[in-house]
Write a protein that holds these residues in place. Structure first.
Motif: not given
Length: 212
Positions: A4-5, A33-36, A41-46
């Motif tokens: 997820v981006l 969101l990543q913790a939840g 799932v890999r969450v990428i913050a941009e």
């Protein structure tokens, strides 16, 4: 593993109005969101301070035009299963655009970019989740009040406009204003609790879109 981006501005970056610094990693909404979502799932913050949807802003050394930088970021992080876009607040600066309808047009353009991008190895375009940012609020901070002059009323229009875009263009939608409020310190940014709330509020919808 799903990827997820999170594509956004200072609210995604984690700007702390009270300390003029960055929120701790665990307090930023992509981190919440990543913790939840957990390890599957890999969450990428941009996030970039001042990023707009489609408009130029030369008040920073970084390119703040979200439409211009998005294609590179899509290729950098491909393949993606979902992109969450939370932009529009900076469009409301009178020197940039000043109108919520401009943000709506900008969001439509970003959706077109995501769906029409030339992805490496011809992978499929990701799903799109539009997030309308929390509305601006009154502030004693004269600098921010001036930069976003008359922006409160326009910011209150974003949720309905983005919801219409999401329905018409087949995207997911989440109104961050239902779980978070701007910090009156500058009337724009979020304290730690409110920025975490956005990530926590997105978990169920993201799980559904990812089929988890």
């Amino acid at each position: 593993m799903k990827t997820v981006l999170c594509y956004g501005d200072s609210l995604t970056w984690g700007y702390n109005a009270q300390t003029l610094s960055r929120h701790a990693y665990e307090d930023r909404w992509p981190s919440a969101l990543q913790a939840g979502l957990g390890d599957g799932v890999r969450v990428i913050a941009e996030g970039l301070n001042g990023r707009t949807t489609i408009f130029d802003d030369y008040a920073s050394g970084a390119d703040r035009n979200g439409a211009r930088t998005l294609p590179t970021i899509l290729s950098t992080h491909s393949p993606l299963d979902l992109i969450i876009i939370m932009l529009g607040t900076n469009d409301l600066k009178p020197a940039i655009c000043g109108r919520a309808h401009g943000s709506r047009q900008g969001m439509e353009r970003l959706i077109d970019i995501v769906r029409g991008h030339d992805y490496p190895f011809d992978v499929a375009a990701p799903q799109i989740l539009i997030v309308s940012p929390p509305a601006l609020c009154e502030t004693p901070n004269v600098d921010f009040a001036g930069v976003f002059e008359d922006g409160i009323g326009q910011s209150l229009k974003l949720s309905a406009l983005y919801a219409q875009v999401a329905e018409r263009m087949g995207c997911g939608f989440f109104d961050a204003g239902t779980v978070a409020r701007a910090d009156p310190t500058d009337g724009v940014h979020l304290d730690a609790a409110n920025t975490r709330s956005i990530g926590e509020g997105l978990v169920a919808g993201v799980r559904s879109m990812l089929g988890l």
